[in-house]
Design a protein around this motif. Structure first.
Motif, PDB file in Angstrom:
ATOM      1  N   ALA A  15       0.833  -1.202   0.000  1.00 12.98           N
ATOM      2  CA  ALA A  15       0.000   0.000   0.000  1.00 12.98           C
ATOM      3  C   ALA A  15       0.868   1.253   0.000  1.00 12.98           C
ATOM      4  O   ALA A  15       0.591   2.224  -0.710  1.00 12.98           O
ATOM      5  N   ASP A  50      -3.777  -1.914  -2.415  1.00 12.88           N
ATOM      6  CA  ASP A  50      -4.048  -0.511  -2.722  1.00 12.88           C
ATOM      7  C   ASP A  50      -5.453  -0.078  -2.321  1.00 12.88           C
ATOM      8  O   ASP A  50      -5.734   1.107  -2.181  1.00 12.88           O
ATOM      9  N   GLY A 106      -4.813   1.530   0.745  1.00 15.18           N
ATOM     10  CA  GLY A 106      -4.158   2.811   0.464  1.00 15.18           C
ATOM     11  C   GLY A 106      -5.186   3.849   0.044  1.00 15.18           C
ATOM     12  O   GLY A 106      -5.185   4.983   0.527  1.00 15.18           O
TER      13      GLY A 106
END
Lengths: 495, 515
Positions: B368, B406, B409
């Motif tokens: 991330a 992600d 993230g």
């Protein structure tokens, strides 16, 4: 036709290629001989039906000009401590009386791949522990040279006695033995055949049921040195399944005709320490005669010293028993082999199985070996024996600085009578019988026993040649040279 | 089967638990040493071509050699040597340029040869050292570093399995000859927590270098512990050996129990006996397995069928494997990762320890961070608190997470930029970890969960709340400070948790003051 079996492999192979004989007839002849020679008891198992099948296959190959090698269709015998697929492999023991391996020893596989036809599994001392072929559950193997005496019979020597007799009688051309302390050379010496113990690591041990892993080597018994070379060329070379086999390409040995060989300036050593108290005068004379003969032929013959020779036998005995005790641990009646009818406890099952399955010699060696390996004894016996083993190997290393080859007796006399032989226990007998042969196994070097002449009694007298590691080409060349000069009167030539 | 619950790490402020170490610690010194058997990740056995696949049908992974069929010979599996050397290097051991194999003899039905091939006299590696963090939240206030020496590391065969029935014993040789690394640690540890921390660290390392699956439940990692106690200043006490420990927490519990048991024995005037005890994980106690009164003499002997094992290193290029090449291929190890997380990334010691303890979370964290510029500390916090809460609630493991790193993230990005608040973040995470079909931003959009940050809109909302809660406002004005919380709660409820609460806090205070 009978005489074909008394010839050599090269000649027979030529006859087969020419078509003047065929393998079916040859193998039938060989099997007939096996029956005739049953009185000497060389075989534990005669593999008649397999042999006939293979002879037919081989015959077809010759007809279609597709013979696999010089050995195609040639009858051979294999000591019954090499695993053969679907053919029982007993080690002459109750323990493995009904053991049928599911795989071939590498040596066997390579011979079969070359087309050789197995006619039988030969007799031995139980688990190859002995030097007489007298301790077999199938009875002793008898020497063929003198028979029908009121004193009984002469022993074949051992432990590969069955193989030696199979070859000496012309039942087959070659036989595989094993050699841990002299088990190939000893019976070769007593039976008047060529017996080769190759360099340790040159021939794979996979499938050879072990006696002493660090000393065992498959051995070759034949009537001529040339035949021995053919077999060695077939079985030698790296085997990835044996981590102690030497990983370097094996170059096939080609020996020139005997009359083209020269031994001019070849340095041959006579190790003084091999002249021990029990050496018979006939062997001593033979040793001297050949040494002089070689000198006359242009070799440089000199006396050399190998000071640790006399300590070798006792160390050999200790190391042998240690490895035996370990190797025999697997015979517990669980996964394979004999199992006693004893179910009160697992320990009792082991004990009873091993008590019935092994003879006294095997059991004694197991007990002694376990004693030597106890942590409180290990340094005193095992470590010390290993140190002396190193000194013995060093003796050989040092002697190669002076000479290229050694000439020694193989056995201390000619074959003993069975009743005399068994009057000593196995341990004492081995200490005598293996005196000249086992230092070679301690060091790993190659040696060959070659028959020289007959004793006054009419029994073979043989000598041993020893070379440095992987010196088989030179060793066998010298053997061939001597063979050509002495023209030993082979047993098969009596007929 | 008990449910395993994931620990939730409340880290700020740290819970001030005190160590539950025995109060006898002034009087008694405790000495703990471990012996670990790690099954090498390999396709075939140590000396034969048979498969090592777990839970294959009985007696199907058996080569002739494994059944000790006469005439068969061992051939050393190169992959096992690699794994052994790799492990040795990761544990800072001195790899022996030449090592030897020995036979260790004893009769057992599931050991067909009557001996085990091991490395007793000259093992593959010796003299290692491992530093590791001891930190069990709830037990330790703060992490501390411990160090253990590794006496030797050796390759050896596993035995088979005996299955005892009333009248018969059946033997399964699938496991016979399976490759093991045996690690003998010096007795440098002092309690169960240290022992468990060591095992945990070992698991991280072995998984990282892929030499062992470390699945304790499959027996791929077996831990035996030696425990003794002695009075300060006196000689070491008689030790007992603990076997049958099936998990990392089991290590801690078994050792703790055994120490307390030994103290009880000694304080009541008894003597500790040299014996092997089994850990009963259900009854949570150790019980006698067998005593060691009869000393077995294993009659060790060099294995004559295997040449010395040579490992190439430095100027020596000949060997079964090359130690230098293996060393170069070792990935970043847990302690190095922790150092980096603290140094470069700026995480706390606690966060870095816990992240490294969970390899799956760690890789989410690292990935991330690679994808986008977000606050690493915030990310760590979300993963260790919010995410763990969710996983715990749903009885899931990080391995079950379906979305890519992600997604986390992206969610953190939204949080950082005030697009969503922490509550929404949790709602989003709860959705995406099991259904990754919609990305967080899209999800927030579809579900209308964007945070309300517009001043005017918030002011209007707050005014409405005040109008609806006049009694509360009155109470607050009379000095009941707590009442303010109720007002905030009302705003949150009204906006379905979408309001920017920090802003609301200011607005409310201003409005209430105005009234």
């Amino acid at each position: 036709m009978d005489k074909v079996l008394y010839g050599n492999i090269k000649m027979t192979s030529r006859l087969l290629v020419e078509g003047s004989i065929n393998t079916i007839d040859l193998i039938n002849l060989s099997l007939k001989k096996a029956v005739e020679n049953k009185k000497y008891n060389p075989f534990i198992t005669v593999t008649q039906s397999e042999a006939l099948q293979h002879s037919e296959d081989s015959c077809k190959r010759y007809i279609s000009k597709g013979a696999k090698s010089e050995l195609d269709g040639i009858p051979i015998a294999i000591k019954d401590n090499f695993c053969t697929r679907n053919i029982r492999t007993t080690c002459a023991s109750k323990m493995l009386e009904n053991f049928i391996p599911t795989y071939n020893a590498t040596v066997c596989q390579r011979l079969f791949d070359a087309g050789a036809v197995l006619i039988g599994k030969t007799n031995l001392d139980q688990f190859a522990m002995g030097s007489g072929t007298v301790d077999s559950i199938y009875g002793p193997t008898k020497n063929v040279w003198i028979g029908n005496l009121k004193e009984g019979f002469y022993i074949s020597g051992g432990s590969s006695g069955g193989s030696a007799v199979a070859v000496a009688t012309g039942t087959c051309f070659a036989a595989i033995g094993s050699d841990t302390g002299g088990s190939t050379r000893n019976p070769a010496s007593y039976c008047g055949v060529v017996g080769l113990k190759p360099t340790y690591g040159l021939v794979s041990r996979l499938g050879l049921i072990p006696l002493v892993n660090s000393m065992d080597v498959p051995g070759i018994l034949t009537r001529t040195v040339d035949d021995c070379v053919i077999v060695l060329n077939t079985i030698a070379g790296f085997d990835p399944k044996d981590s102690t086999s030497v990983n370097r390409p094996f170059k096939k040995i080609r020996l020139p005709p005997a009359n083209k060989l020269s031994i001019k300036n070849l340095k041959i050593g006579i190790p003084l320490e091999y002249h021990c108290d029990s050496l018979s005068s006939e062997v001593l004379d033979t040793w001297n005669d050949i040494a002089q003969l070689l000198e006359k032929e242009g070799a440089i013959v000199k006396k050399v010293s190998m000071p640790h020779t006399q300590y070798s036998i006792v160390c050999y005995s200790i190391l042998n028993q240690c490895e035996v005790s370990s190797n025999m641990a697997r015979y517990d009646g669980i996964e394979f082999g004999f199992r006693a009818n004893e179910e009160s406890s697992t320990e009792k099952l082991y004990a009873e199985t091993r008590k019935i399955g092994f003879n006294e010699v095997v059991r004694n060696r197991i007990i002694a070996g376990n004693y030597f390996l106890l942590s409180r004894n290990y340094d005193k016996y095992f470590t010390k024996a290993m140190k002396v083993r190193r000194l013995i190997a060093n003796d050989f290393d040092n002697v190669w600085n002076e000479v290229q080859m050694l000439l020694t007796p193989t056995t201390l006399g000619d074959a003993p009578l069975y009743k005399d032989f068994i009057s000593k226990n196995n341990r004492d007998q081995c200490a005598l019988q293996d005196y000249c042969t086992q230092p070679v196994n301690m060091a790993g070097v190659p040696a060959v026993s070659i028959p020289i002449k007959l004793s006054q009694k009419g029994l073979p007298l043989s000598l041993q040649l020893i070379g440095r590691n992987f010196s088989e080409p030179m060793l066998l060349a010298l053997a061939k040279y001597i063979e050509n000069i002495v023209q030993f009167p082979h047993f098969v030539n009596k007929f | 089967m008990l449910f395993r619950t994931r620990k939730i790490y409340k880290l700020s402020p740290l819970k001030r638990y005190y160590s539950n170490k025995t109060t006898h610690s002034n009087k008694w010194q405790t000495v703990v040493g471990l012996e670990v058997h790690a099954q090498i990740n390999s396709v075939s056995k140590l000396f034969s071509g048979a498969s090592t696949k777990f839970s294959s049908p009985v007696n199907t992974n058996v080569d002739l050699f494994d059944g000790a069929i006469p005439g068969t010979l061992p051939v050393l599996n190169k992959r096992c040597v690699e794994a052994g050397v790799l492990t040795a290097l990761a544990l800072n051991c001195r790899v022996s340029p030449v090592s030897l194999f020995d036979r260790k003899h004893y009769f057992y039905a599931d050991m067909p040869a009557g001996y085990q091939i091991t490395q007793q006299r000259l093992p593959l590696a010796v003299d290692g050292e491992l530093q590791f963090q001891v930190y069990t939240p709830g037990v330790h206030k703060t992490p501390y570093k411990a160090k253990v020496r590794i006496k030797q590391l050796q390759l050896e065969q596993d035995s088979g399995k005996s299955i005892h029935d009333t009248h018969v014993t059946l033997v399964d040789l699938n496991r016979a000859g399976v490759p093991l690394i045996e690690l003998v640690f010096d007795p440098d540890l002092k309690d169960g927590e240290e022992a468990a921390a060591l095992v945990k660290e070992l698991i991280h390392i072995l998984r990282r270098i892929n030499t062992c699956s470390c699945k304790m439940e499959e027996g791929a990692l077996r831990v035996d512990a030696n425990v003794s106690i002695n009075r300060k200043g006196e000689a070491l006490g008689t030790r007992t050996e603990l076997k049958n420990i099936g998990s990392v927490r089991g290590v801690a519990a078994a050792v703790k129990y055994e120490i307390e048991r030994q103290i009880k024995v000694k304080e009541s005037g008894g003597a500790v006996v040299n014996e092997t005890r089994a850990w009963d994980s259900v009854a949570k106690r150790t019980v006698v397995m067998r005593d060691k009164e009869v000393v077995q003499d294993y009659r060790f002997m060099p294995e004559p069928n295997l040449p010395p094992l040579c490992v190439a290193m430095g100027p020596v290029k000949q060997g079964t494997v090359n130690a230098d090449e293996l060393k170069a291929a070792i990935p970043e190890l847990p302690e190095q990762i922790r150092q980096r997380l603290q140094g470069e990334v700026g995480l706390s010691a606690e966060h870095s320890i816990i992240l490294v303890n969970d390899f799956c979370l760690l890789s989410i964290f690292e990935e991330a961070l690679q994808k986008r510029r977000i606050d690493a500390k915030l990310l760590a916090n979300v993963l260790l608190n919010d995410l763990n809460t969710i996983l715990n609630k749903k009885n899931l493991e990080p391995e079950h997470i379906k979305c890519e790193a992600d997604y986390f993230g992206e969610a953190i990005d939204l949080l950082q930029n005030g697009k969503i608040n922490r509550t929404t973040l949790r709602i989003i995470l709860e959705e995406v970890i099991l259904d990754a079909s919609t990305r967080p931003t899209k999800l927030v959009e579809e579900w209308g969960l964007f945070q309300i940050s517009d001043e005017r809109e918030l002011r209007k909302l707050c005014e409405e709340v005040l109008g609806e809660n006049e009694k509360v406002v009155k109470a607050y004005k009379l000095g009941k400070v707590k009442a303010f919380k109720a007002l905030m709660g009302a705003v949150a409820a009204k906006t379905k948790n979408r309001a920017d609460m920090a802003k609301c806090d200011a607005i409310l205070k201003e409005l209430v003051g105005n009234k």
